[in-house]
Design a protein around this motif. Structure first.
Motif, mmCIF file in Angstrom:
data_model
loop_
_atom_site.group_PDB
_atom_site.id
_atom_site.type_symbol
_atom_site.label_atom_id
_atom_site.label_comp_id
_atom_site.label_asym_id
_atom_site.label_seq_id
_atom_site.Cartn_x
_atom_site.Cartn_y
_atom_site.Cartn_z
ATOM 1 N N ALA A 160 -20.419 -29.344 9.937
ATOM 2 C CA ALA A 160 -19.224 -30.141 10.188
ATOM 3 C C ALA A 160 -19.210 -31.391 9.311
ATOM 4 C CB ALA A 160 -19.139 -30.510 11.666
ATOM 5 N N ARG A 161 -20.353 -32.016 9.131
ATOM 6 C CA ARG A 161 -20.408 -33.200 8.265
ATOM 7 C C ARG A 161 -20.094 -32.829 6.819
ATOM 8 N NH1 ARG A 161 -25.769 -35.787 11.133
ATOM 9 N NH2 ARG A 161 -24.639 -37.013 12.728
ATOM 10 N N ARG A 162 -20.534 -31.652 6.408
ATOM 11 C CA ARG A 162 -20.233 -31.206 5.049
ATOM 12 C C ARG A 162 -18.729 -31.010 4.861
ATOM 13 N NH1 ARG A 162 -18.934 -26.536 3.084
ATOM 14 N NH2 ARG A 162 -19.444 -25.432 5.021
ATOM 15 N N ARG A 163 -18.068 -30.420 5.859
ATOM 16 C CA ARG A 163 -16.648 -30.103 5.735
ATOM 17 C C ARG A 163 -15.734 -31.286 6.062
ATOM 18 N NH1 ARG A 163 -14.909 -27.323 9.383
ATOM 19 N NH2 ARG A 163 -16.713 -27.085 10.764
ATOM 20 N N LEU A 164 -16.142 -32.117 7.036
ATOM 21 C CA LEU A 164 -15.240 -33.140 7.562
ATOM 22 C C LEU A 164 -15.742 -34.570 7.390
ATOM 23 C CD1 LEU A 164 -14.444 -31.282 10.930
ATOM 24 C CD2 LEU A 164 -12.976 -31.399 8.902
ATOM 25 N N GLY A 165 -16.931 -34.721 6.826
ATOM 26 C CA GLY A 165 -17.535 -36.049 6.731
ATOM 27 C C GLY A 165 -16.733 -37.045 5.920
ATOM 28 N N ALA A 166 -15.888 -36.566 5.012
ATOM 29 C CA ALA A 166 -15.087 -37.478 4.199
ATOM 30 C C ALA A 166 -13.894 -38.032 4.960
ATOM 31 C CB ALA A 166 -14.596 -36.759 2.939
#
Length: 260
Positions: A154-160
């Protein structure tokens, strides 16, 4: 054992009482005030149902609302530190970030709150589109409260576009609602407003974590197969007491029940 023959005391609630407009500070300081000096989360739910118990019309809760309901909805968002939602509700209702007027922001500043409350999304899968309005039409980055099994991806996909946090408990595949509230409390987001959906509200009820329910009763009949405001595997009987009942010219009923 209850005495079925004991007389019940009934009180008539009629129109004609004092009128409060949506911009009156009495609504925030009296009718919808959170407790003072909170040190842990106080969880308020705001939901709407039809006269025959439907939680949605045409699949969305917004279809049941009227002008008064929208005013109360905005008022409760103004007083909250954080808006807690389930991912399905975010997707179905296509929510953006919280939008507040200049007077609302000023009132929040006077209370020592941030100008705009963040949205916190409870989701085990974190299956959310980074281009959704909740991420692109907001002034405050949402919080994603997810699980140990999902948090890295989730951090990879939504961290930005969001702050992604592990809110799981003993089960690394499930969000623990009590843990989610502790995370919010650590950020001093004590005044919690949840707008559903039914699965999240059911988890909060099951965990005895819901402190109050503000339920709008819309003066319409829906029929069909619309669901109820809360669903869960387990059950909990939580005794609530009425705090207030309000109505408007359209016939909507605005109720507030507090645990106790």
């Amino acid at each position: 054992m209850s005495d079925d023959t004991a007389p019940a005391r009934l009180t008539e609630l009629t129109a004609g009482g004092p009128t409060v407009t949506s911009g009156d500070e009495t609504l925030t300081t009296q009718f919808y005030a959170y407790p003072e000096d909170l040190r842990e989360c106080w969880v308020r739910a705001n939901m709407i149902v039809s006269l025959d118990g439907a939680a949605t019309q045409d699949g969305k809760s917004g279809g049941l609302g009227g002008a008064g309901d929208k005013a109360v909805f905005n008022l409760m968002r103004e007083t909250a530190d954080v808006i807690l939602m389930g991912a399905s509700t975010v997707r179905v209702e296509n929510y953006s970030g919280v939008q507040l007027s200049v007077p609302q922001r000023q009132a929040r500043q006077r209370r020592g709150q941030a100008e705009v409350p963040p949205i916190a999304i409870v989701t085990a899968s974190a299956d959310l589109d980074p281009d959704a309005k909740v991420f692109t039409r907001t002034e405050v980055r949402p919080l994603i409260l997810t699980t140990a099994d999902t948090v890295v991806d989730a951090r990879r996909r939504l961290g930005a576009v969001a702050e992604v946090l592990d809110a799981s408990g003993a089960d690394p595949a499930r969000v623990d609602p009590a843990r989610a509230l502790r995370i919010l409390a650590e950020r001093k987001l004590f005044r919690v407003l949840t707008e559903g959906g039914p699965s999240l509200l059911g988890l909060l009820i099951e965990g005895e974590l819901l402190d109050e329910l503000c339920l709008t009763v819309a003066p319409v009949l829906v029929g069909g197969r619309a669901g109820r405001i809360a669903t869960a595997v387990g059950q909990a009987r939580t005794r609530m007491r009425v705090s207030h009942l309000l109505t408007d010219d359209e016939g909507y009923l605005y109720t507030r029940y507090v645990r106790g």
